[in-house]
Write a protein that holds these residues in place. Sequence first.
Motif, PDB file in Angstrom:
ATOM      1  N   ASN A 185      -8.174  19.896  -6.483  1.00  0.00           N
ATOM      2  CA  ASN A 185      -7.946  19.129  -7.700  1.00  0.00           C
ATOM      3  C   ASN A 185      -8.057  17.645  -7.335  1.00  0.00           C
ATOM      4  OD1 ASN A 185      -6.850  17.679  -9.842  1.00  0.00           O
ATOM      5  ND2 ASN A 185      -5.353  19.278 -10.322  1.00  0.00           N
ATOM      6  N   VAL A 186      -9.090  16.985  -7.811  1.00  0.00           N
ATOM      7  CA  VAL A 186      -9.361  15.601  -7.442  1.00  0.00           C
ATOM      8  C   VAL A 186      -8.225  14.679  -7.880  1.00  0.00           C
ATOM      9  CG1 VAL A 186     -10.971  13.678  -7.717  1.00  0.00           C
ATOM     10  CG2 VAL A 186     -11.838  16.003  -7.494  1.00  0.00           C
ATOM     11  N   LYS A 187      -7.676  14.915  -9.067  1.00  0.00           N
ATOM     12  CA  LYS A 187      -6.573  14.077  -9.541  1.00  0.00           C
ATOM     13  C   LYS A 187      -5.353  14.239  -8.656  1.00  0.00           C
ATOM     14  CE  LYS A 187      -7.885  13.821 -14.397  1.00  0.00           C
ATOM     15  NZ  LYS A 187      -7.506  14.118 -15.772  1.00  0.00           N
ATOM     16  N   ALA A 188      -5.044  15.455  -8.267  1.00  0.00           N
ATOM     17  CA  ALA A 188      -3.896  15.695  -7.394  1.00  0.00           C
ATOM     18  C   ALA A 188      -4.132  15.067  -6.023  1.00  0.00           C
ATOM     19  CB  ALA A 188      -3.632  17.189  -7.253  1.00  0.00           C
ATOM     20  N   PHE A 189      -5.355  15.170  -5.516  1.00  0.00           N
ATOM     21  CA  PHE A 189      -5.687  14.569  -4.226  1.00  0.00           C
ATOM     22  C   PHE A 189      -5.536  13.056  -4.288  1.00  0.00           C
ATOM     23  CE2 PHE A 189      -8.680  12.868  -1.094  1.00  0.00           C
ATOM     24  CZ  PHE A 189      -8.201  13.503   0.041  1.00  0.00           C
ATOM     25  N   SER A 190      -6.014  12.466  -5.371  1.00  0.00           N
ATOM     26  CA  SER A 190      -5.899  11.019  -5.559  1.00  0.00           C
ATOM     27  C   SER A 190      -4.438  10.598  -5.643  1.00  0.00           C
ATOM     28  CB  SER A 190      -6.652  10.611  -6.821  1.00  0.00           C
ATOM     29  OG  SER A 190      -6.492   9.242  -7.066  1.00  0.00           O
ATOM     30  N   ALA A 191      -3.639  11.364  -6.370  1.00  0.00           N
ATOM     31  CA  ALA A 191      -2.211  11.056  -6.482  1.00  0.00           C
ATOM     32  C   ALA A 191      -1.528  11.173  -5.127  1.00  0.00           C
ATOM     33  CB  ALA A 191      -1.550  11.985  -7.494  1.00  0.00           C
ATOM     34  N   LEU A 192      -1.910  12.153  -4.334  1.00  0.00           N
ATOM     35  CA  LEU A 192      -1.333  12.316  -3.008  1.00  0.00           C
ATOM     36  C   LEU A 192      -1.691  11.131  -2.111  1.00  0.00           C
ATOM     37  CD1 LEU A 192       0.226  14.115  -1.044  1.00  0.00           C
ATOM     38  CD2 LEU A 192      -1.940  15.210  -0.458  1.00  0.00           C
ATOM     39  N   ALA A 193      -2.951  10.699  -2.174  1.00  0.00           N
ATOM     40  CA  ALA A 193      -3.372   9.544  -1.376  1.00  0.00           C
ATOM     41  C   ALA A 193      -2.593   8.300  -1.784  1.00  0.00           C
ATOM     42  CB  ALA A 193      -4.872   9.317  -1.540  1.00  0.00           C
ATOM     43  N   ARG A 194      -2.405   8.116  -3.094  1.00  0.00           N
ATOM     44  CA  ARG A 194      -1.627   6.965  -3.570  1.00  0.00           C
ATOM     45  C   ARG A 194      -0.179   7.051  -3.106  1.00  0.00           C
ATOM     46  NH1 ARG A 194      -4.597   7.861  -8.254  1.00  0.00           N
ATOM     47  NH2 ARG A 194      -2.815   8.850  -9.270  1.00  0.00           N
ATOM     48  N   SER A 195       0.365   8.260  -3.060  1.00  0.00           N
ATOM     49  CA  SER A 195       1.755   8.401  -2.633  1.00  0.00           C
ATOM     50  C   SER A 195       1.905   8.033  -1.157  1.00  0.00           C
ATOM     51  CB  SER A 195       2.279   9.810  -2.899  1.00  0.00           C
ATOM     52  OG  SER A 195       1.661  10.759  -2.074  1.00  0.00           O
ATOM     53  N   PHE A 196       0.925   8.420  -0.325  1.00  0.00           N
ATOM     54  CA  PHE A 196       0.977   8.022   1.083  1.00  0.00           C
ATOM     55  C   PHE A 196       0.930   6.496   1.205  1.00  0.00           C
ATOM     56  CE2 PHE A 196      -0.413  12.368   2.373  1.00  0.00           C
ATOM     57  CZ  PHE A 196       0.577  12.601   3.302  1.00  0.00           C
ATOM     58  N   LEU A 197       0.056   5.870   0.429  1.00  0.00           N
ATOM     59  CA  LEU A 197      -0.029   4.405   0.466  1.00  0.00           C
ATOM     60  C   LEU A 197       1.281   3.762   0.008  1.00  0.00           C
ATOM     61  CD1 LEU A 197      -3.626   3.805  -0.934  1.00  0.00           C
ATOM     62  CD2 LEU A 197      -2.826   3.449   1.402  1.00  0.00           C
ATOM     63  N   ALA A 198       1.885   4.312  -1.034  1.00  0.00           N
ATOM     64  CA  ALA A 198       3.141   3.753  -1.547  1.00  0.00           C
ATOM     65  C   ALA A 198       4.264   3.914  -0.532  1.00  0.00           C
ATOM     66  CB  ALA A 198       3.515   4.430  -2.863  1.00  0.00           C
ATOM     67  N   ILE A 199       4.318   5.047   0.140  1.00  0.00           N
ATOM     68  CA  ILE A 199       5.350   5.270   1.155  1.00  0.00           C
ATOM     69  C   ILE A 199       5.205   4.253   2.282  1.00  0.00           C
ATOM     70  CG2 ILE A 199       6.147   6.864   2.952  1.00  0.00           C
ATOM     71  CD1 ILE A 199       5.383   9.151   0.967  1.00  0.00           C
ATOM     72  N   GLU A 200       3.994   4.096   2.769  1.00  0.00           N
ATOM     73  CA  GLU A 200       3.768   3.160   3.869  1.00  0.00           C
ATOM     74  C   GLU A 200       4.003   1.718   3.433  1.00  0.00           C
ATOM     75  OE1 GLU A 200       3.561   4.020   7.024  1.00  0.00           O
ATOM     76  OE2 GLU A 200       3.801   6.037   6.214  1.00  0.00           O
ATOM     77  N   ASN A 201       3.615   1.383   2.205  1.00  0.00           N
ATOM     78  CA  ASN A 201       3.864   0.039   1.688  1.00  0.00           C
ATOM     79  C   ASN A 201       5.373  -0.208   1.571  1.00  0.00           C
ATOM     80  OD1 ASN A 201       3.103  -2.503   0.699  1.00  0.00           O
ATOM     81  ND2 ASN A 201       3.350  -1.789  -1.410  1.00  0.00           N
ATOM     82  N   GLY A 202       6.100   0.795   1.101  1.00  0.00           N
ATOM     83  CA  GLY A 202       7.554   0.671   1.005  1.00  0.00           C
ATOM     84  C   GLY A 202       8.188   0.485   2.368  1.00  0.00           C
ATOM     85  N   ALA A 203       7.694   1.194   3.371  1.00  0.00           N
ATOM     86  CA  ALA A 203       8.228   1.044   4.727  1.00  0.00           C
ATOM     87  C   ALA A 203       7.950  -0.357   5.253  1.00  0.00           C
ATOM     88  CB  ALA A 203       7.612   2.098   5.648  1.00  0.00           C
ATOM     89  N   ARG A 204       6.751  -0.877   4.986  1.00  0.00           N
ATOM     90  CA  ARG A 204       6.403  -2.221   5.447  1.00  0.00           C
ATOM     91  C   ARG A 204       7.294  -3.268   4.791  1.00  0.00           C
ATOM     92  NH1 ARG A 204       3.800  -6.002   3.123  1.00  0.00           N
ATOM     93  NH2 ARG A 204       2.924  -4.656   1.517  1.00  0.00           N
ATOM     94  N   ILE A 205       7.482  -3.138   3.481  1.00  0.00           N
ATOM     95  CA  ILE A 205       8.334  -4.087   2.755  1.00  0.00           C
ATOM     96  C   ILE A 205       9.762  -4.009   3.269  1.00  0.00           C
ATOM     97  CG2 ILE A 205       9.363  -4.558   0.496  1.00  0.00           C
ATOM     98  CD1 ILE A 205       6.621  -3.769  -0.718  1.00  0.00           C
ATOM     99  N   SER A 206      10.243  -2.796   3.531  1.00  0.00           N
ATOM    100  CA  SER A 206      11.594  -2.613   4.042  1.00  0.00           C
ATOM    101  C   SER A 206      11.755  -3.287   5.409  1.00  0.00           C
ATOM    102  CB  SER A 206      11.907  -1.122   4.143  1.00  0.00           C
ATOM    103  OG  SER A 206      13.184  -0.913   4.670  1.00  0.00           O
ATOM    104  N   GLN A 207      10.749  -3.132   6.284  1.00  0.00           N
ATOM    105  CA  GLN A 207      10.807  -3.762   7.603  1.00  0.00           C
ATOM    106  C   GLN A 207      10.782  -5.279   7.485  1.00  0.00           C
ATOM    107  OE1 GLN A 207       7.467  -1.991   9.546  1.00  0.00           O
ATOM    108  NE2 GLN A 207       8.611  -0.168  10.160  1.00  0.00           N
ATOM    109  N   GLU A 208       9.944  -5.797   6.586  1.00  0.00           N
ATOM    110  CA  GLU A 208       9.893  -7.246   6.382  1.00  0.00           C
ATOM    111  C   GLU A 208      11.233  -7.773   5.890  1.00  0.00           C
ATOM    112  OE1 GLU A 208       6.651  -7.974   3.697  1.00  0.00           O
ATOM    113  OE2 GLU A 208       5.131  -7.472   5.200  1.00  0.00           O
ATOM    114  N   ARG A 209      11.835  -7.064   4.945  1.00  0.00           N
ATOM    115  CA  ARG A 209      13.131  -7.485   4.399  1.00  0.00           C
ATOM    116  C   ARG A 209      14.208  -7.441   5.475  1.00  0.00           C
ATOM    117  NH1 ARG A 209      16.101 -10.688   1.764  1.00  0.00           N
ATOM    118  NH2 ARG A 209      17.837  -9.765   0.657  1.00  0.00           N
TER     119      ARG A 209
END
Length: 182
Positions: free
Chosen positions: A115-139
């Motif tokens: 399912n391309v939409k599900a795959f895209s959502a999963l990829a976005r979730s990985f990016l959001a998790i890593e972005n959240g971790a980066r922001i948390s480390q910066e803070r």
Amino acid sequence: MGRKSTIDRLPKDVREQAREQLGDGGPTLSEVRDHIAAAGAEPPTISALHRERQKILKWAERARQAREIADVWASELGSNPESKAGKMLQETLRLLAFHAADEMAEQRDAGEPINVKAFSALARSFLAIENGARISQERERELIAEGERRAAGKAEKTARSMGMTADQAKQLRLQLGGAGAA
């Protein structure tokens, strides 16, 4: 989407009993098959029962791992929940995302289209998790630096109130370390 497995096509009550027996590990696959036949349903093949048992055991292992991770994080959060709660959330989301990726791989291996939409959502979730971790480390780094600046300011005020010279105050800051030491 692929066809339903022979297990999924069983009547609900028979299917639930079969899955319970497969998850218990007690009865053999032949005994489970005989039980299904005795219940009046078309028994699946031994191979189908084996695949179902493997699926159940894999799910049970994931659940066990999730419980272990939750227990570790719960013990870690005991002393300082504010700073560690975000890390726990990130790890939980990361675990869920990896499980979703694993499910997609299983679907692909079973010949089902991705399912391309599900795959895209999963990829976005990985990016959001890593972005959240980066922001948390910066803070966290910002908070540590702010604490060091405040400590250096207090050390300087204390040194001056004690009658120390500027060189002595500088030496005190160097001994204390931190951002205000330079």
